[in-house]
Design a protein around this motif. Structure first.
Motif, PDB file in Angstrom:
ATOM      1  N   LYS A 165       1.760 -18.966  -8.878  1.00  0.00           N
ATOM      2  CA  LYS A 165       2.616 -18.362  -9.891  1.00  0.00           C
ATOM      3  C   LYS A 165       3.016 -16.979  -9.400  1.00  0.00           C
ATOM      4  O   LYS A 165       2.245 -16.300  -8.750  1.00  0.00           O
ATOM      5  N   ILE A 166       4.229 -16.566  -9.708  1.00  0.00           N
ATOM      6  CA  ILE A 166       4.685 -15.248  -9.278  1.00  0.00           C
ATOM      7  C   ILE A 166       4.731 -14.304 -10.476  1.00  0.00           C
ATOM      8  O   ILE A 166       4.958 -14.717 -11.604  1.00  0.00           O
ATOM      9  N   ILE A 167       4.499 -13.027 -10.190  1.00  0.00           N
ATOM     10  CA  ILE A 167       4.491 -12.001 -11.229  1.00  0.00           C
ATOM     11  C   ILE A 167       5.399 -10.866 -10.787  1.00  0.00           C
ATOM     12  O   ILE A 167       5.267 -10.354  -9.673  1.00  0.00           O
ATOM     13  N   GLN A 168       6.326 -10.496 -11.655  1.00  0.00           N
ATOM     14  CA  GLN A 168       7.180  -9.356 -11.346  1.00  0.00           C
ATOM     15  C   GLN A 168       6.427  -8.084 -11.726  1.00  0.00           C
ATOM     16  O   GLN A 168       6.109  -7.848 -12.890  1.00  0.00           O
ATOM     17  N   LEU A 169       6.140  -7.267 -10.715  1.00  0.00           N
ATOM     18  CA  LEU A 169       5.380  -6.043 -10.931  1.00  0.00           C
ATOM     19  C   LEU A 169       6.235  -4.956 -11.564  1.00  0.00           C
ATOM     20  O   LEU A 169       5.707  -4.056 -12.227  1.00  0.00           O
ATOM     21  N   GLY A 170       7.520  -5.025 -11.356  1.00  0.00           N
ATOM     22  CA  GLY A 170       8.422  -4.035 -11.931  1.00  0.00           C
ATOM     23  C   GLY A 170       9.767  -4.055 -11.242  1.00  0.00           C
ATOM     24  O   GLY A 170       9.963  -4.758 -10.249  1.00  0.00           O
ATOM     25  N   ALA A 171      10.694  -3.279 -11.787  1.00  0.00           N
ATOM     26  CA  ALA A 171      12.045  -3.214 -11.233  1.00  0.00           C
ATOM     27  C   ALA A 171      12.539  -1.773 -11.259  1.00  0.00           C
ATOM     28  O   ALA A 171      12.196  -0.996 -12.154  1.00  0.00           O
ATOM     29  N   ILE A 172      13.340  -1.440 -10.256  1.00  0.00           N
ATOM     30  CA  ILE A 172      13.931  -0.106 -10.159  1.00  0.00           C
ATOM     31  C   ILE A 172      15.452  -0.248 -10.200  1.00  0.00           C
ATOM     32  O   ILE A 172      16.048  -0.766  -9.242  1.00  0.00           O
ATOM     33  N   PRO A 173      16.095   0.164 -11.265  1.00  0.00           N
ATOM     34  CA  PRO A 173      17.566   0.115 -11.293  1.00  0.00           C
ATOM     35  C   PRO A 173      18.145   1.029 -10.204  1.00  0.00           C
ATOM     36  O   PRO A 173      17.537   2.033  -9.831  1.00  0.00           O
ATOM     37  N   TRP A 174      19.312   0.658  -9.690  1.00  0.00           N
ATOM     38  CA  TRP A 174      19.932   1.471  -8.646  1.00  0.00           C
ATOM     39  C   TRP A 174      20.123   2.908  -9.109  1.00  0.00           C
ATOM     40  O   TRP A 174      20.010   3.854  -8.309  1.00  0.00           O
ATOM     41  N   SER A 175      20.391   3.092 -10.399  1.00  0.00           N
ATOM     42  CA  SER A 175      20.676   4.428 -10.911  1.00  0.00           C
ATOM     43  C   SER A 175      19.468   5.351 -10.872  1.00  0.00           C
ATOM     44  O   SER A 175      19.608   6.580 -10.890  1.00  0.00           O
ATOM     45  N   THR A 176      18.250   4.780 -10.818  1.00  0.00           N
ATOM     46  CA  THR A 176      17.033   5.609 -10.798  1.00  0.00           C
ATOM     47  C   THR A 176      16.379   5.674  -9.423  1.00  0.00           C
ATOM     48  O   THR A 176      15.392   6.390  -9.241  1.00  0.00           O
ATOM     49  N   LEU A 177      16.917   4.929  -8.464  1.00  0.00           N
ATOM     50  CA  LEU A 177      16.376   4.956  -7.107  1.00  0.00           C
ATOM     51  C   LEU A 177      16.863   6.217  -6.393  1.00  0.00           C
ATOM     52  O   LEU A 177      18.057   6.483  -6.330  1.00  0.00           O
ATOM     53  N   ARG A 178      15.937   7.021  -5.847  1.00  0.00           N
ATOM     54  CA  ARG A 178      16.297   8.267  -5.187  1.00  0.00           C
ATOM     55  C   ARG A 178      16.434   8.103  -3.672  1.00  0.00           C
ATOM     56  O   ARG A 178      17.342   8.660  -3.061  1.00  0.00           O
ATOM     57  N   SER A 179      15.492   7.375  -3.063  1.00  0.00           N
ATOM     58  CA  SER A 179      15.548   7.247  -1.605  1.00  0.00           C
ATOM     59  C   SER A 179      14.768   6.034  -1.134  1.00  0.00           C
ATOM     60  O   SER A 179      13.835   5.569  -1.800  1.00  0.00           O
ATOM     61  N   VAL A 180      15.179   5.532   0.041  1.00  0.00           N
ATOM     62  CA  VAL A 180      14.464   4.463   0.738  1.00  0.00           C
ATOM     63  C   VAL A 180      14.387   4.890   2.199  1.00  0.00           C
ATOM     64  O   VAL A 180      15.415   5.019   2.869  1.00  0.00           O
ATOM     65  N   GLU A 181      13.184   5.121   2.688  1.00  0.00           N
ATOM     66  CA  GLU A 181      13.026   5.650   4.036  1.00  0.00           C
ATOM     67  C   GLU A 181      11.909   4.929   4.777  1.00  0.00           C
ATOM     68  O   GLU A 181      10.981   4.398   4.170  1.00  0.00           O
ATOM     69  N   SER A 182      12.015   4.936   6.096  1.00  0.00           N
ATOM     70  CA  SER A 182      10.940   4.415   6.934  1.00  0.00           C
ATOM     71  C   SER A 182       9.985   5.554   7.273  1.00  0.00           C
ATOM     72  O   SER A 182      10.370   6.727   7.279  1.00  0.00           O
ATOM     73  N   CYS A 183       8.733   5.202   7.536  1.00  0.00           N
ATOM     74  CA  CYS A 183       7.756   6.207   7.937  1.00  0.00           C
ATOM     75  C   CYS A 183       6.659   5.517   8.746  1.00  0.00           C
ATOM     76  O   CYS A 183       6.626   4.286   8.841  1.00  0.00           O
ATOM     77  N   LEU A 184       5.779   6.305   9.305  1.00  0.00           N
ATOM     78  CA  LEU A 184       4.648   5.779  10.060  1.00  0.00           C
ATOM     79  C   LEU A 184       3.362   6.081   9.308  1.00  0.00           C
ATOM     80  O   LEU A 184       3.127   7.212   8.896  1.00  0.00           O
ATOM     81  N   VAL A 185       2.547   5.048   9.122  1.00  0.00           N
ATOM     82  CA  VAL A 185       1.261   5.183   8.446  1.00  0.00           C
ATOM     83  C   VAL A 185       0.178   4.703   9.393  1.00  0.00           C
ATOM     84  O   VAL A 185       0.343   3.684  10.077  1.00  0.00           O
ATOM     85  N   ARG A 186      -0.922   5.418   9.455  1.00  0.00           N
ATOM     86  CA  ARG A 186      -2.004   5.029  10.358  1.00  0.00           C
ATOM     87  C   ARG A 186      -2.575   3.677   9.953  1.00  0.00           C
ATOM     88  O   ARG A 186      -2.809   3.413   8.771  1.00  0.00           O
ATOM     89  N   ALA A 187      -2.790   2.815  10.930  1.00  0.00           N
ATOM     90  CA  ALA A 187      -3.318   1.472  10.675  1.00  0.00           C
ATOM     91  C   ALA A 187      -4.747   1.556  10.157  1.00  0.00           C
ATOM     92  O   ALA A 187      -5.472   2.520  10.433  1.00  0.00           O
ATOM     93  N   PRO A 188      -5.197   0.532   9.371  1.00  0.00           N
ATOM     94  CA  PRO A 188      -6.554   0.530   8.838  1.00  0.00           C
ATOM     95  C   PRO A 188      -7.626   0.578   9.921  1.00  0.00           C
ATOM     96  O   PRO A 188      -8.700   1.120   9.714  1.00  0.00           O
TER      97      PRO A 188
END
Length: 201
Positions: A121-144
């Motif tokens: 079963k799938i669950i929608q965790l939430g939604a972000i309307p385009w009007s409230t989205l500020r940025s989408v960026e790539s970044c580097l995170v240290r691996a576990p």
């Protein structure tokens, strides 16, 4: 998947029977080795079945999310508790979720971005309307594990009823910039000019 599980079970039973037939001729040292080998066989079977079930649930989630969002762009990502901050404010949406991490499908359609998890079963965790989205960026995170860094995608947005900004996720099968390009490609021209998009990796 059922056929593979049956095959693993047959191999397990066959190995177990062979070991049992030899048990009467074993001394104490032989019994110790027998116990170790039997334990390894059982662990191997459990791990194999676990991996197969996880892959099946992942494919099932992708299928259901795609079915619920025809024509939308979908990026397969992962949330990991070891290094990434939690992004869901409602505990009810995380019921039965693996607290160490889980797969997330990010969907982009005319309304905005939505985040899904689940297996059968799938669950929608939430939604972000385009009007409230500020940025989408790539970044580097240290691996576990180790010192290497892993490409991630960061979503920043305004106040949301179920999601916490920023959301940081690992792309599952592609580079961060490829995931960003897919999600942002189909965004509407209206109400999205303010969104900052950056690929730093």
């Amino acid at each position: 998947m059922v056929g593979i599980i049956i095959a693993h079970s047959v191999v397990f039973v066959g190995g177990l029977v062979a070991l049992i037939l030899q048990i009467h001729s074993l001394n104490s040292a032989g019994l110790a080795v027998f116990s170790i080998v039997l334990g390894l066989i059982i662990c191997g079977l459990i791990m194999s079945v676990g991996v197969l079930v996880a892959r099946h649930n992942e494919r099932r989630r992708h299928f259901l999310v795609d079915e619920r969002n025809p024509g939308a762009a979908i990026a397969k990502m992962t949330w990991n508790n070891a290094l990434l901050p939690p992004f869901v404010s409602s505990k009810a949406l995380l019921k039965r979720a693996n607290r160490f991490g889980y797969g997330v499908d990010v969907v982009a359609n005319a309304e905005g971005l939505s985040f899904w998890r689940g297996g059968r079963k799938i669950i929608q965790l939430g939604a972000i309307p385009w009007s409230t989205l500020r940025s989408v960026e790539s970044c580097l995170v240290r691996a576990p594990i180790g010192s290497r860094q892993v490409e991630s995608v960061v979503f920043e947005f305004d106040s949301n009823p179920t999601l916490i900004s920023p959301i940081v996720l690992y792309p599952s099968k592609e580079k961060a910039c490829q995931a960003i390009e897919r999600l942002m490609h189909g965004r509407p021209r209206v109400n999205t000019g303010h969104v900052a998009i950056a690929c730093k990796t």
